[in-house]
Design an enzyme around this catalytic site. Structure first.
Site, PDB file in Angstrom:
ATOM      1  N   TYR A   1     -12.362  -2.524  11.562  1.00 15.43           N
ATOM      2  CA  TYR A   1     -10.960  -2.117  11.386  1.00 15.43           C
ATOM      3  C   TYR A   1     -10.172  -2.304  12.682  1.00 15.43           C
ATOM      4  O   TYR A   1      -9.079  -2.891  12.692  1.00 15.43           O
ATOM      5  CB  TYR A   1     -10.915  -0.643  10.947  1.00 15.43           C
ATOM      6  CG  TYR A   1      -9.536  -0.034  10.968  1.00 15.43           C
ATOM      7  CD1 TYR A   1      -8.656  -0.238   9.909  1.00 15.43           C
ATOM      8  CD2 TYR A   1      -9.121   0.747  12.041  1.00 15.43           C
ATOM      9  CE1 TYR A   1      -7.381   0.324   9.931  1.00 15.43           C
ATOM     10  CE2 TYR A   1      -7.853   1.307  12.070  1.00 15.43           C
ATOM     11  CZ  TYR A   1      -6.993   1.098  11.014  1.00 15.43           C
ATOM     12  OH  TYR A   1      -5.733   1.648  11.040  1.00 15.43           O
TER      13      TYR A   1
ATOM     14  N   ASP B   1      -2.426  -7.590  -5.325  1.00 14.34           N
ATOM     15  CA  ASP B   1      -3.405  -7.631  -4.255  1.00 14.34           C
ATOM     16  C   ASP B   1      -2.780  -8.472  -3.141  1.00 14.34           C
ATOM     17  O   ASP B   1      -2.620  -9.686  -3.290  1.00 14.34           O
ATOM     18  CB  ASP B   1      -4.701  -8.271  -4.744  1.00 14.34           C
ATOM     19  CG  ASP B   1      -5.794  -8.315  -3.672  1.00 14.34           C
ATOM     20  OD1 ASP B   1      -5.482  -8.103  -2.477  1.00 14.34           O
ATOM     21  OD2 ASP B   1      -6.958  -8.591  -4.024  1.00 14.34           O
ATOM     22  N   VAL B   2      -2.397  -7.843  -2.048  1.00 14.79           N
ATOM     23  CA  VAL B   2      -1.632  -8.548  -1.016  1.00 14.79           C
ATOM     24  C   VAL B   2      -2.452  -9.600  -0.287  1.00 14.79           C
ATOM     25  O   VAL B   2      -1.902 -10.391   0.478  1.00 14.79           O
ATOM     26  CB  VAL B   2      -1.004  -7.560  -0.012  1.00 14.79           C
ATOM     27  CG1 VAL B   2       0.139  -6.803  -0.669  1.00 14.79           C
ATOM     28  CG2 VAL B   2      -2.038  -6.596   0.552  1.00 14.79           C
TER      29      VAL B   2
ATOM     30  N   ASN C   1       1.558  -2.330   5.411  1.00 13.49           N
ATOM     31  CA  ASN C   1       0.814  -1.086   5.595  1.00 13.49           C
ATOM     32  C   ASN C   1      -0.518  -1.059   4.862  1.00 13.49           C
ATOM     33  O   ASN C   1      -1.378  -0.225   5.177  1.00 13.49           O
ATOM     34  CB  ASN C   1       1.686   0.085   5.104  1.00 13.49           C
ATOM     35  CG  ASN C   1       0.898   1.358   4.912  1.00 13.49           C
ATOM     36  OD1 ASN C   1       0.561   2.051   5.858  1.00 13.49           O
ATOM     37  ND2 ASN C   1       0.581   1.676   3.656  1.00 13.49           N
TER      38      ASN C   1
ATOM     39  N   GLY D   1       0.824  -1.204   0.000  1.00 14.75           N
ATOM     40  CA  GLY D   1       0.000   0.000   0.000  1.00 14.75           C
ATOM     41  C   GLY D   1       0.858   1.254   0.000  1.00 14.75           C
ATOM     42  O   GLY D   1       0.541   2.242   0.642  1.00 14.75           O
TER      43      GLY D   1
END
Length: 252
Positions: free
Chosen positions: A158, A60-61, A87, A11
């Site tokens: 989150y 795309d991690v 990140n 990111g």
């Protein structure tokens, strides 16, 4: 042991990730700027660092195969990756006006953030680990949040994923320490401003500044400098830690 090396910033095309990537670049590191959607911004970060010392790679991690391909490309260009900064933030904005209430939340909301936080971090570590073990050297820095200590706004999904990240961090630190690999977490407060916090209302920023010991809202550069320290040889005795960078809003 080398003081500079190659760092992967997931990111890294925008917001905090871009600031971290640039900070490493300024210190002489070679930087892999990972991006998923923000291609133009990723290339701008690379240009700011210098094309001889940085490269932008899409992945795309959350996808293990894409991460492995990204690492393969990076290694061909710069050699083994010494430092990982996990990140990437997946599909989330710090908007108190649109955050779902408890009765509106679904497991899919939570799972999306768990995949973006835990699954992605596992993917990057597993992809880089063989070379780190071989070289008996590595630095992993996971980006957390102070919200699980002080939920100024209840960003449920989150914050829960980031709380899980500290357990992930400490377990990795315990196992990988035998290979001279350190694993730490840096938790910022709400940062003024990143792409994700651009929608945060002024009232929230004012409340945070008034409540912090330094009477200010933390900036991305404040956190990025701590990340660079943890990526350096100077941090060799630090592992399994969660360092909070939030101008003294929360204190451990």
């Amino acid at each position: 042991m080398k003081k500079q090396g190659t760092v992967l910033v997931t990111g890294g095309s925008r917001g905090l990730g871009a600031v971290i990537a640039k900070q490493f670049g300024e210190k002489g590191y070679q930087v892999i700027v990972n991006y998923f959607k923000s291609e133009q911004k990723a290339f701008q970060v690379v240009e700011g660092i210098g094309k001889d010392h940085a490269v932008a790679i899409k992945a795309d991690v959350r996808d293990k195969q894409q991460v492995e391909m990204m690492v393969e490309k990076a290694v061909k260009q710069f050699g083994p990756i010494d430092i990982i900064v996990n990140n990437a933030l997946i599909n989330f904005e710090f908007n108190p006006l649109t955050q779902g209430k408890v009765e509106d939340l679904t497991w899919e909301n939570y799972n999306e953030q768990l995949e973006g936080t835990i699954q992605s971090s596992l993917n990057t570590i597993q992809a880089v680990l063989p070379e780190m073990k071989k070289n008996q050297y590595g630095r992993v820095i996971n980006i957390g949040t102070n919200l699980f200590q002080n939920p100024v706004v209840p960003y449920h999904q989150y914050t829960t994923a980031k709380a899980a990240l500290i357990g992930f961090t400490r377990n990795m630190a315990k196992e990988l320490g035998a290979y001279n690999i350190t694993v730490n977490m840096v938790s910022g407060g709400l940062l003024e401003k990143t792409d994700a916090s651009a929608v945060t209302t002024p009232e929230v920023f004012e409340m945070i500044a008034a409540s912090s010991a330094l009477n200010r809202v933390t900036e991305p550069a404040d956190l990025a400098e701590v990340v660079v320290f943890l990526g350096s040889e100077s941090s060799r005795g630090v592992t399994g830690q969660n360092i909070v960078v939030d101008s003294g809003l929360t204190m451990n």
